[in-house]
Design a protein around this motif. Structure first.
Motif, mmCIF file in Angstrom:
data_model
loop_
_atom_site.group_PDB
_atom_site.id
_atom_site.type_symbol
_atom_site.label_atom_id
_atom_site.label_comp_id
_atom_site.label_asym_id
_atom_site.label_seq_id
_atom_site.Cartn_x
_atom_site.Cartn_y
_atom_site.Cartn_z
ATOM 1 N N CYS A 186 0.879 -1.059 -0.164
ATOM 2 C CA CYS A 186 -0.090 0.083 0.187
ATOM 3 C C CYS A 186 1.017 1.282 0.141
ATOM 4 O O CYS A 186 1.461 1.490 0.961
ATOM 5 C CB CYS A 186 -0.815 0.136 1.089
ATOM 6 S SG CYS A 186 -2.106 1.347 1.418
ATOM 7 N N THR A 189 -0.776 6.419 -0.114
ATOM 8 C CA THR A 189 -2.165 6.659 -0.076
ATOM 9 C C THR A 189 -2.651 6.868 1.128
ATOM 10 O O THR A 189 -2.012 5.951 2.349
ATOM 11 C CB THR A 189 -3.172 5.545 -0.617
ATOM 12 O OG1 THR A 189 -4.674 5.745 -0.380
ATOM 13 C CG2 THR A 189 -2.744 4.093 -0.356
ATOM 14 N N LEU A 191 -5.719 6.041 2.583
ATOM 15 C CA LEU A 191 -6.670 5.449 2.847
ATOM 16 C C LEU A 191 -7.841 6.055 3.603
ATOM 17 O O LEU A 191 -8.154 5.908 4.497
ATOM 18 C CB LEU A 191 -6.289 4.210 3.893
ATOM 19 C CG LEU A 191 -5.193 3.339 3.343
ATOM 20 C CD1 LEU A 191 -4.505 2.456 4.208
ATOM 21 C CD2 LEU A 191 -5.725 2.518 2.232
ATOM 22 N N ASP A 197 -10.249 0.981 -1.298
ATOM 23 C CA ASP A 197 -9.285 0.560 -0.234
ATOM 24 C C ASP A 197 -9.568 -0.782 0.365
ATOM 25 O O ASP A 197 -8.603 -1.290 1.252
ATOM 26 C CB ASP A 197 -9.568 1.788 0.971
ATOM 27 C CG ASP A 197 -9.380 3.008 0.737
ATOM 28 O OD1 ASP A 197 -8.373 3.471 -0.126
ATOM 29 O OD2 ASP A 197 -9.392 4.127 1.566
ATOM 30 N N ALA A 200 -6.463 -2.923 0.393
ATOM 31 C CA ALA A 200 -5.482 -3.017 1.550
ATOM 32 C C ALA A 200 -5.964 -3.387 2.661
ATOM 33 O O ALA A 200 -5.575 -4.182 3.561
ATOM 34 C CB ALA A 200 -4.944 -1.529 1.965
ATOM 35 N N TYR A 201 -7.148 -3.088 3.264
ATOM 36 C CA TYR A 201 -7.922 -3.762 4.210
ATOM 37 C C TYR A 201 -8.323 -5.147 4.469
ATOM 38 O O TYR A 201 -8.063 -5.770 5.697
ATOM 39 C CB TYR A 201 -9.567 -2.978 4.415
ATOM 40 C CG TYR A 201 -9.351 -1.439 5.191
ATOM 41 C CD1 TYR A 201 -9.430 -1.303 6.479
ATOM 42 C CD2 TYR A 201 -9.098 -0.207 4.232
ATOM 43 C CE1 TYR A 201 -9.284 -0.124 7.016
ATOM 44 C CE2 TYR A 201 -8.895 0.919 4.883
ATOM 45 C CZ TYR A 201 -8.990 1.177 6.447
ATOM 46 O OH TYR A 201 -8.993 2.213 6.888
ATOM 47 N N THR A 217 -0.692 -6.535 4.721
ATOM 48 C CA THR A 217 -0.574 -5.324 4.185
ATOM 49 C C THR A 217 0.679 -4.520 4.724
ATOM 50 O O THR A 217 0.702 -4.444 5.917
ATOM 51 C CB THR A 217 -1.921 -4.333 4.411
ATOM 52 O OG1 THR A 217 -2.905 -5.081 3.488
ATOM 53 C CG2 THR A 217 -1.627 -3.022 3.628
ATOM 54 N N ILE A 219 2.256 -0.833 4.537
ATOM 55 C CA ILE A 219 1.943 0.565 4.281
ATOM 56 C C ILE A 219 3.024 1.353 4.215
ATOM 57 O O ILE A 219 3.924 1.185 5.428
ATOM 58 C CB ILE A 219 1.062 1.301 5.075
ATOM 59 C CG1 ILE A 219 -0.180 0.434 5.232
ATOM 60 C CG2 ILE A 219 0.683 2.760 4.901
ATOM 61 C CD1 ILE A 219 -1.392 0.920 6.253
ATOM 62 N N THR A 225 -2.279 6.556 8.715
ATOM 63 C CA THR A 225 -3.372 6.469 8.131
ATOM 64 C C THR A 225 -4.582 5.590 9.067
ATOM 65 O O THR A 225 -4.081 4.989 10.069
ATOM 66 C CB THR A 225 -3.366 5.159 6.992
ATOM 67 O OG1 THR A 225 -3.035 3.916 7.475
ATOM 68 C CG2 THR A 225 -2.078 5.706 6.261
#
Length: 485
Positions: A186, A189, A191, A197, A200-201, A217, A219, A225
């Motif tokens: 990720c 971004t 988020l 999204d 990623a979630y 994920t 980040i 985020t």
């Protein structure tokens, strides 16, 4: 940063790592317009912590079976394209080139690293929130990019406004990717609550439940985020710096050479008169100035709109369909290879030939249209199986410290005849792959037999087995012919 070590570093991080440093302060929310009121402060990891984290990122990438990049505006910030979330007056992202037009932007080093990762078999898919075409300008294949929010270089995919719905086929593709992904990168971004999204979630949530089966994920960003406390690894750094470290740790060769433009405006591509991939057809795609074109994509916001090719530009072609838009040169290049399931534009009355064995003459048809905006299908006979090129499963291999990394793909000439492949790797559940070259990549400690169910576009299903070769390294260490009936 005053936060738990999991929020600072991710649950696969180390408690002893120092917290990221506040380097730019803001009193504004990064994306209040979308309901994200996270303050737009900016943070960076110390150099030693950043280096340690990127070694962990590289290890996770090597272990991944299906790695997806999910990217936001921060990825393109250093190319000179503005973003929404940078609010600090002394933002570390403020040092960017000045460009006259965002269409003229060139890829960042991070874009080139992502391309190198895809070519090395480490990155399998790309969900792009940005519209800028920079991954493709860096050489990333269009066939593996879902431009879910619209694209400046795809006339069939206008930019999606916040109040609008996502395109149906791209949303379906994104949901399939969401369930396949075991590791999400990720990048850049905030988020801020976009439908996309989920890319990623979902891996983050699945990894909390099954950390051995789903890697989670990662980040990489300079702002906080909403997902920080649940991610596998949280990296605070500028993307070009982080991705440079990742490339070094993975040992991938990064080329920053510019994309070469095709030398012609006329292409011969295996698509039917709806612009759908069909190896039985040979369509002439005429992109010379003045050629009439139409949007054939079912479900596109501008489906059926027609116009003309205006001429070439430095990234491809300019077309006038309701208003002037760009068609990236990579669309034509990949169309020639038959790697795209759907063309974004076709000529209004395309010239199409039916593919037949070399021993017989080809049948030429010209598709007619019931109206200027609704292309009709040209009649095409089913190509005999004898016309099919060599059908092979091709294997690559490289020895790693943690085992053997291998990939199997279908031979390039065979791919246009294939709809999907169900791979059955040793001691693992079946994996469906729906896009050429239908690659399966794994890192294992032992060999075995990979089985494949190859679903052809004519409805038939072929069965094949390939015994893995792990004694030597290379991009093509072994191949197995696919038996044709």
């Amino acid at each position: 940063m005053d936060a738990s070590w999991e929020t600072c570093h991710g649950f696969r991080g180390r408690p002893e790592w120092s917290s990221p440093r506040l380097v730019a302060r803001s009193d504004q929310a990064n994306r209040a317009d979308t309901g994200n009121h996270t303050v737009a402060n900016e943070y960076l990891d110390d150099t030693d912590v950043l280096s340690a984290k990127m070694r962990v990122v590289a290890d996770l990438v090597r272990r991944s079976h299906f790695c997806t990049a999910y990217t936001g505006a921060g990825l393109s910030r250093s190319a000179g394209i503005p973003d929404y979330a940078s609010k600090a007056a002394n933002s570390v992202a403020n040092s960017t080139p000045t460009i006259r037009n965002s269409l003229d932007a060139q890829p960042t080093y991070a874009h080139h690293v992502l391309t190198a990762m895809e070519r090395a078999g480490f990155l399998h898919h790309f969900v792009q929130q940005n519209h800028d075409g920079l991954p493709q300008k860096a050489g990333f294949p269009q066939s593996k990019i879902n431009e879910i929010h619209g694209a400046w270089f795809d006339p069939s995919n206008p930019v999606v406004q916040f109040s609008e719905s996502l395109r149906r086929d791209l949303f379906k593709w994104m949901c399939e990717t969401e369930t396949q992904t075991d590791l999400c990168l990720c990048l850049g971004t905030s988020l801020s609550g976009m439908n996309a999204d989920r890319c990623a979630y979902t891996p983050a949530s699945r990894s909390m439940e099954d950390p051995d089966g789903v890697l989670g994920t990662i980040i990489i960003n300079i702002q906080r985020t909403p997902l920080d406390a649940r991610c596998a690894l949280r990296v605070w750094g500028k993307l070009d710096d982080c991705m440079r470290l990742l490339a070094q740790n993975l040992g991938v060769a990064v080329s920053t050479a510019p994309l070469e433009l095709p030398p012609t405006d006329v292409f011969y591509v295996p698509y039917d008169s709806y612009g759908k991939l069909d190896p039985r057809c040979r369509m002439t795609l005429d992109l010379r100035p003045g050629a009439s074109v139409v949007i054939p994509v079912s479900g596109a916001k501008n489906e059926g709109q027609s116009g003309v090719v205006v001429g070439r530009n430095h990234d491809g072609w300019t077309v006038d369909i309701a208003h002037r838009r760009c068609l990236g040169s990579w669309w034509a290049t990949e169309a020639e290879r038959g790697s795209l399931p759907q063309l974004p534009i076709i000529n209004i009355r395309p010239h199409i030939e039916t593919v037949v064995p070399q021993t017989a003459a080809s049948t030429t048809t010209a598709a007619t249209t019931t109206s200027p905006t609704s292309p009709a299908r040209a009649t095409a006979a089913v190509a005999p199986r004898a016309a099919m090129p060599a059908a092979l499963i091709v294997q690559s291999h490289s020895a790693r410290s943690n085992g053997h990394r291998w990939s199997v793909v279908l031979s390039e000439g065979f791919c246009p005849f294939v709809l999907r492949v169900t791979w059955l790797p040793p001691n693992e559940p079946a994996v469906d792959v729906n896009a050429a070259p239908f690659a399966l990549t794994r890192t294992t400690t032992a060999g075995g037999v990979v089985r494949a169910q190859i679903h052809l576009r004519d409805g038939s299903v072929l069965q094949c087995e390939h015994e893995l070769v792990l004694a030597r390294d290379g991009p093509s260490v072994a191949s197995t012919p696919v038996p044709l009936p």
